[in-house]
Design an enzyme around this catalytic site. Structure first.
Site, PDB file in Angstrom:
ATOM      1  N   GLY A  31       0.873  -1.176  -0.062  1.00 34.38           N
ATOM      2  CA  GLY A  31      -0.307   0.042  -0.062  1.00 34.38           C
ATOM      3  C   GLY A  31       0.774   1.312  -0.089  1.00 34.38           C
ATOM      4  O   GLY A  31       2.057   1.221  -0.448  1.00 34.38           O
ATOM      5  N   ALA A  32       0.258   2.363   0.533  1.00 36.21           N
ATOM      6  CA  ALA A  32       0.861   3.727   0.297  1.00 36.21           C
ATOM      7  C   ALA A  32       1.487   3.854  -1.153  1.00 36.21           C
ATOM      8  O   ALA A  32       2.519   4.291  -1.292  1.00 36.21           O
ATOM      9  CB  ALA A  32       1.867   3.800   1.365  1.00 36.21           C
ATOM     10  N   LEU A  33       0.688   3.671  -1.830  1.00 37.34           N
ATOM     11  CA  LEU A  33       1.014   3.518  -3.466  1.00 37.34           C
ATOM     12  C   LEU A  33       1.402   4.900  -4.080  1.00 37.34           C
ATOM     13  O   LEU A  33       0.927   6.004  -3.848  1.00 37.34           O
ATOM     14  CB  LEU A  33      -0.131   3.111  -4.405  1.00 37.34           C
ATOM     15  CG  LEU A  33      -0.794   1.498  -3.697  1.00 37.34           C
ATOM     16  CD1 LEU A  33      -1.831   1.401  -4.630  1.00 37.34           C
ATOM     17  CD2 LEU A  33       0.312   0.326  -3.647  1.00 37.34           C
ATOM     18  N   HIS A  37       4.333   1.964  -8.120  1.00 34.58           N
ATOM     19  CA  HIS A  37       3.269   0.954  -8.057  1.00 34.58           C
ATOM     20  C   HIS A  37       2.445   0.932  -9.051  1.00 34.58           C
ATOM     21  O   HIS A  37       2.071   0.186  -9.860  1.00 34.58           O
ATOM     22  CB  HIS A  37       2.668   1.090  -6.565  1.00 34.58           C
ATOM     23  CG  HIS A  37       3.592   0.794  -5.443  1.00 34.58           C
ATOM     24  ND1 HIS A  37       3.716   1.825  -4.540  1.00 34.58           N
ATOM     25  CD2 HIS A  37       3.932  -0.484  -4.919  1.00 34.58           C
ATOM     26  CE1 HIS A  37       4.189   1.366  -3.350  1.00 34.58           C
ATOM     27  NE2 HIS A  37       4.522   0.134  -3.746  1.00 34.58           N
ATOM     28  N   GLN A  61       8.156  -9.032   7.714  1.00 32.79           N
ATOM     29  CA  GLN A  61       9.507  -8.326   7.185  1.00 32.79           C
ATOM     30  C   GLN A  61       9.852  -7.460   7.744  1.00 32.79           C
ATOM     31  O   GLN A  61      11.141  -6.807   7.299  1.00 32.79           O
ATOM     32  CB  GLN A  61       9.211  -8.216   5.881  1.00 32.79           C
ATOM     33  CG  GLN A  61       8.172  -7.015   5.254  1.00 32.79           C
ATOM     34  CD  GLN A  61       8.122  -7.025   3.571  1.00 32.79           C
ATOM     35  OE1 GLN A  61       7.201  -7.765   3.475  1.00 32.79           O
ATOM     36  NE2 GLN A  61       8.473  -6.312   3.153  1.00 32.79           N
ATOM     37  N   GLY A 147       9.309  -4.165  -8.711  1.00 35.87           N
ATOM     38  CA  GLY A 147      10.172  -2.762  -8.913  1.00 35.87           C
ATOM     39  C   GLY A 147      11.695  -3.074  -8.816  1.00 35.87           C
ATOM     40  O   GLY A 147      11.939  -4.118  -7.938  1.00 35.87           O
ATOM     41  N   GLU A 148      12.584  -2.758 -10.016  1.00 35.68           N
ATOM     42  CA  GLU A 148      13.921  -3.213  -9.717  1.00 35.68           C
ATOM     43  C   GLU A 148      14.541  -2.113  -8.710  1.00 35.68           C
ATOM     44  O   GLU A 148      15.750  -2.240  -8.251  1.00 35.68           O
ATOM     45  CB  GLU A 148      14.739  -2.690 -10.804  1.00 35.68           C
ATOM     46  CG  GLU A 148      14.357  -3.830 -11.846  1.00 35.68           C
ATOM     47  CD  GLU A 148      15.172  -3.475 -13.334  1.00 35.68           C
ATOM     48  OE1 GLU A 148      15.396  -2.436 -13.884  1.00 35.68           O
ATOM     49  OE2 GLU A 148      15.288  -4.479 -14.086  1.00 35.68           O
ATOM     50  N   VAL A 176      11.022   3.812 -11.030  1.00 38.98           N
ATOM     51  CA  VAL A 176      10.319   5.076 -11.588  1.00 38.98           C
ATOM     52  C   VAL A 176      10.951   6.211 -10.390  1.00 38.98           C
ATOM     53  O   VAL A 176      10.818   5.905  -9.209  1.00 38.98           O
ATOM     54  CB  VAL A 176       8.901   4.783 -11.323  1.00 38.98           C
ATOM     55  CG1 VAL A 176       8.103   6.317 -11.788  1.00 38.98           C
ATOM     56  CG2 VAL A 176       8.321   3.842 -12.280  1.00 38.98           C
TER      57      VAL A 176
END
Ligand code: PAF
Length: 279
Positions: A31-33, A37, A61, A147-148, A176
Site C-alpha cells: 500500500g501507500a501507493l 506501483h 518482514q 520493481g527494480e 520510477v
C-alpha cells in the site's frame, strides 16, 4: 474494480475468471501507493487478461517494529489509484488471512541474503519470502511484477520461485523516479521538506558514479559516492556497495563482472531509503 478481503472471496473471483482460461497478473504491495506501483499495475493490466493487486503490510518482514508502526497506510486513495489503472481486484487481507498460524518457515538464500539489506535488516528477506510465497499460493498468478528499486528483493524472489519450483513468471520493472531523480518510495512521504530536498543527492551521486566509471577505481567510486551523500547534513549512508548483479557479492575491479550494480541504503533522519544503479 472488486475489493476482496478474504482468501475465499478472492479465490471465488479467480475461479470464475480461470474458467475462461484468463491469464492472471499479480502485483503484491504494502500500500501507500505511488507512481512506481501504478506503473507496475498498468503494465500488469496491459500484459494480462485479469489483474490482482494485494495490499498487505507484512509484519514478518519488519525487523524494526517502529518502522512497521510508522509505515504509511492510505487504503482509500490506493484503491482510487488502482481503479484508474484498470486493476480488476484489490486483495486486502487481514493478518489472520495471510497467517492463520504463525509462519515458522526458514528459507535459505545463501549469499543472496547475507549482504546489504540482508546484513542490515536481519530476518527481512525471510519475512518477504514468507509473505510472497503465501500470496503466490493464494493468487496462483501466471505473472508477478516487482520493481527494480528493490534489486536484492527481486533476486531473492527469483531464487524463491526456483526453490519452490513455482510456475509464475517474475517480471522486473525499471525504477520510477521523481523529476529530481529520487527513486519513488512509500517512505518518501515521511521525509521533512529539508530531507526531501537533500534526498535527491542519492541518485545524483549514483548517476555521477556511473559517468566517472572510467576514471575511478571501485574503491575510489565507493568513497566518492559515500562522501558526496554524507556531505549533506540530513543524510547518512548505511552502505554503498558495487556488486555482481547475479550473485550480489562485492566486486573489487570493474573487470570482475559484466553486470555490476551499485546498491545503496541511506538514512534521512530515521527514514531509510534505498536505490541502485546498473553500472
Ligand atoms: O516490495 C514490497 O512492497 C514488499 O516487500 C512486498 C513484495 C509487497 C512483500 O510484502
Amino acid at each position: 474494480m472488486k475489493i476482496a478481503d478474504s482468501v475465499v472471496e478472492l479465490q471465488a473471483i479467480l475461479a470464475q475468471e480461470r474458467k475462461e482460461n484468463k491469464c492472471v497478473g499479480f502485483v503484491p504491495t504494502m500500500g501507500a501507493l505511488h507512481e512506481g506501483h501504478i506503473a507496475l499495475a498498468r503494465r500488469c493490466v496491459a500484459e494480462n487478461d485479469f489483474s490482482v493487486v494485494s495490499i498487505f503490510v507484512n509484519p514478518t518482514q519488519f525487523n524494526n517494529k517502529n518502522d512497521l508502526v510508522k509505515y504509511p497506510r492510505t487504503l482509500e486513495s490506493d484503491c482510487a489509484l488502482l481503479q484508474s489503472a484498470g486493476v480488476d481486484v484489490v486483495f486486502v487481507p487481514s493478518e489472520e488471512e495471510i497467517y492463520p498460524e504463525p509462519d515458522l518457515r526458514q528459507f535459505d538464500f545463501g549469499g543472496l541474503e547475507t549482504v546489504m539489506e540482508g546484513q542490515f535488516r536481519p530476518g527481512h528477506f525471510n519475512g518477504v519470502a514468507q509473505v510472497v510465497s503465501r500470496l503466490f499460493e493464494i493468487v496462483k498468478p501466471d505473472r508477478a511484477y516487482f520493481g527494480e528499486k528493490d534489486f536484492q528483493q527481486l533476486a531473492i524472489i527469483q531464487s524463491l520461485v526456483k526453490q519452490l519450483n513455482l510456475s509464475v513468471e517474475i517480471v522486473p520493472h525499471p525504477t520510477v523516479r521523481e523529476p529530481d531523480g529520487l527513486a519513488m518510495s512509500s517512505r518518501n512521504r515521511l521525509l521533512t521538506p529539508a530531507q526531501r530536498k537533500s534526498a535527491a543527492a542519492i541518485s545524483q551521486a549514483l548517476f555521477e558514479s556511473k559517468k566517472n566509471k572510467g576514471r575511478l577505481s571501485i574503491s575510489e567510486t565507493k568513497n566518492e559516492v559515500i562522501n558526496q551523500i554524507n556531505s549533506r547534513p540530513e543524510l547518512r549512508v548505511e552502505y554503498f556497495d558495487l556488486v555482481d548483479g547475479g550473485t550480489l557479492q562485492s566486486v573489487q575491479n570493474w573487470e570482475d563482472s559484466d553486470q555490476i550494480v551499485g546498491c545503496i541504503a541511506v538514512y534521512a533522519g530515521d527514514v531509510r531509503l534505498i536505490d541502485n544503479i546498473r553500472m
